[in-house]
Design an enzyme around this catalytic site. Structure first.
Site, PDB file in Angstrom:
ATOM      1  N   SER A  86     -35.239   0.689   4.675  1.00  0.00           N
ATOM      2  CA  SER A  86     -35.051   2.295   4.862  1.00  0.00           C
ATOM      3  C   SER A  86     -36.104   3.000   5.286  1.00  0.00           C
ATOM      4  CB  SER A  86     -34.490   2.575   3.515  1.00  0.00           C
ATOM      5  OG  SER A  86     -33.843   4.146   3.665  1.00  0.00           O
ATOM      6  N   ASP A 118     -24.308   0.403   5.538  1.00  0.00           N
ATOM      7  CA  ASP A 118     -25.685   1.171   5.270  1.00  0.00           C
ATOM      8  C   ASP A 118     -25.211   2.729   4.701  1.00  0.00           C
ATOM      9  OD1 ASP A 118     -28.164   0.243   4.854  1.00  0.00           O
ATOM     10  OD2 ASP A 118     -28.326  -0.349   6.642  1.00  0.00           O
ATOM     11  N   HIS A 137     -26.046   0.458   1.369  1.00  0.00           N
ATOM     12  CA  HIS A 137     -27.634   0.749   1.700  1.00  0.00           C
ATOM     13  C   HIS A 137     -28.346   0.135   0.630  1.00  0.00           C
ATOM     14  CE1 HIS A 137     -31.084   2.492   3.565  1.00  0.00           C
ATOM     15  NE2 HIS A 137     -31.391   3.154   2.561  1.00  0.00           N
TER      16      HIS A 137
END
Ligand SMILES: *[C@@H]1O[C@H](CO)[C@@H](O)[C@H](O)[C@H]1NC(C)=O
Ligand SMILES: *[C@@H]1O[C@H](CO)[C@@H](O)[C@H](O)[C@H]1NC(C)=O
Length: 557
Positions: A211, A336, A454
């Site tokens: 991320s 995600d 995610h």
């Protein structure tokens, strides 16, 4: 039987004359000792927690070298995370004094030397995060122990400033920003100078992160300041091109922060901001507000890196020559965007009805710059397989696809294409993680079809199916073992298929002609090797939409 096992264990542990350990290690700041953790027969890991790699940083200043210490530093406790707002944004926690790193060094019968080194950068949108991650069934998510032991590599995790202290920028040299990126760079340089004393090879350093950490890795490879320090890099679900990763209007945010603490927004602003303490500044960050289909929350993530003319001398797209000799392994999770779209579009939830209107609103928000024409093209692409009466599953999946493409997948493809087009000595590898979310399925909170959300990759990268086996099945242990094999082989040789660990299939390199990628889940077979990831949508976002004229946008509030 139990007794026999105990007796055998005692004899074996006596026989192996206690595993190897580094003992006291000399670093540039002074001596450190860690803790030796025996792991079965003739293997152990030395763990060092909380070694300072820079001094306590001044507010809005680059990190400076640590002055060093007398005697031996007992590096057995994690340092505090960098000062940050709490999840509810009503208080702050952590410390200004947070530039510390942790090191895991695996040993066999003998003390290790010349091991590949992997440096981890945490995610958290550049506003949250810490180098140990959340505590997960009594072990920290980012513990490097499994990766170090299984892959026979050194793992290092580092702290870097986040939020206002890490990334506030006035958009000019009075307050250039990127303090958190400078912290990361200082950690990389420290590892390069000191890791040989820990048994590491300073010429075999791999960065990895997820991320905002993945985007950080991307920025570190593009900056000219890491020339010669970094050999390879892994970005999971984040690159410099993600819309949340680079702040194009930093001055606006700096003025908001200034107003919040009562500073003028003219040329006195920076001097005034510097009179405030770290906690006040941290709490003055713009609030992250709940998103909606028309105003997705990702558009509010604005305390992020900037093109400052120094750490990033130019737009990311013009800096790939700096990464030409770096091997790059990059990918995303196939859903995600799920976590974020579920918040922006509440009707996406299980047992709820998602009106087509919500799809339109979200897509319009993402394509706003390109006006009606941009929206029309995008909408017809995303609904091309709907038919006249799309099912709720089709509609909902489309929302997740749009979010995933916009926030993660397409920017990642842009980075992969540019890396492959600019490489000299480097190689490029692309993946899509598709293991279904553990929260999906009958009796669970998510819709049955939810894939890899995610951050789902983190538990597998850090070997949680091995350390907390009851929470997982064999399929998850296969997946985790395979990811650790590909990742650590890559750190060792620059090729995920070659190294100490066996992999289930050969992962072909991504080239400008082949566009190969590996589909990673609990069942990796020959069919997992694919080409041209979502090419239709890569064309839409990376070519068709940018070629349309931009509309002058009147931002509605
Ligand atoms: C990195 O590690 C590999 C494998 O151990 C080794 O062959 C190589 O010499 C090391 N150093 C560099 C700069 O690649
Ligand atoms: C694994 O994938 C293959 C196709 O690649 C399929 O034939 C097989 O049934 C799958 N196995 C499981 C357990 O899902």
């Amino acid at each position: 039987m139990e007794k026999l096992k105990v007796v055998c264990a005692v004899i074996l542990s006596l026989g192996s004359t206690s595993a190897a350990s580094l003992g006291v290690v000399q670093t540039e700041g002074g001596a450190v000792t860690g803790q030796n953790i025996p792991l079965g027969l003739s293997r152990s890991v030395d763990v060092f927690k909380g070694i300072p790699f820079a001094a306590k940083p001044g507010i809005f200043e680059k990190p400076k070298p640590h002055p060093g210490w007398e005697g031996t530093l007992k590096a057995t406790k994690y340092a505090k995370r960098c000062l940050q707002v709490s999840m509810l944004q009503i208080s702050s926690f952590g410390s200004e004094d947070c530039l510390y790193l942790n090191i895991w060094v695996p040993h066999g019968r003998q003390v290790s030397s010349d091991l590949p080194v992997m440096i981890w950068f945490y995610g958290g949108g550049f506003v949250f995060g810490g180098s140990m991650g959340p505590n997960f069934f009594n072990n920290y998510l980012y513990s490097g122990q499994e990766v170090a032991d299984k892959g026979n590599v050194i793992v290092v995790s580092v702290g870097y400033r986040v939020g206002v202290l890490g990334f506030l920028s006035a958009g000019d040299s009075s307050l250039p920003g990127n303090y958190g990126l400078w912290d990361q760079h200082a950690a990389i340089a420290w590892v390069h100078r000191n890791i040989r004393s820990f048994g590491g090879d300073p010429d075999n350093i791999t960065l990895f992160g997820e991320s905002a950490g993945g985007a950080s890795v991307s920025f570190q490879t593009l900056s000219p300041h890491n020339k010669g320090l970094v050999r390879r890099a892994i970005s999971q679900s984040g690159v410099a091109f993600c819309p949340w990763a680079l702040n194009k209007t930093p001055r606006k945010i700096a003025e908001q922060v200034a107003q919040k603490v009562g500073c003028p927004t003219d040329d006195r602003m920076v001097a005034c901001l510097k009179t405030f303490d770290a906690k006040t500044l941290t709490m003055a960050a713009p609030r992250l507000v709940q998103g909606s289909p028309d105003h997705p929350a990702v558009k509010n993530l604005l305390l992020s890196p900037v093109v400052d003319g120094d750490f990033l001398p130019d737009q990311p797209g013009n800096l790939f020559h700096n990464a030409a000799d770096i091997d790059y392994l990059v990918g995303v999770n196939d859903m995600d965007g799920h976590l974020f779209t579920l918040k922006d579009v509440p009707s996406l939830g299980k047992d709820k009805e998602t009106p087509v209107e919500d799809v339109k609103k979200l897509l319009a928000a993402y394509t706003r710059e390109k006006g009606q024409a941009g929206f029309d093209i995008a909408f017809s692409e995303y609904t091309s397989s709907w038919g006249s009466a799309p099912t709720q599953t089709a509609v909902k999946k489309t929302v997740v696809d749009i979010g995933t493409d916009y926030m993660f997948l397409i920017p990642t493809q842009t980075a992969i294409y540019l890396h492959a087009a600019n490489v000299r000595l480097g190689h490029t590898y692309s993946y899509l993680m598709s293991e279904p979310s553990l929260l999906a399925g009958p009796g669970r909170p998510y819709n049955d079809w939810v894939g890899a959300d995610h951050a789902d990759d983190l538990q597998y990268v850090f070997g949680k199916p091995f350390t907390t086996p009851k929470a997982y099945g064999d399929r998850h242990r296969d997946l985790s073992g395979h990811i650790i094999a590909y990742w650590t082989n890559f750190a060792r040789t620059g090729n995920p298929n070659k190294g100490n660990l066996k992999v289930p299939v050969i992962w072909p390199e991504f080239t400008s002609t082949g566009h190969h990628f590996l589909d990673i889940n609990g069942n990796i077979t020959d069919a997992s090797v694919n080409q041209e990831m979502r090419l239709r949508y890569v064309r839409l976002w990376a070519s068709t939409l940018p070629s349309l004229p931009s509309q002058s946008v009147t931002v509605a509030h």
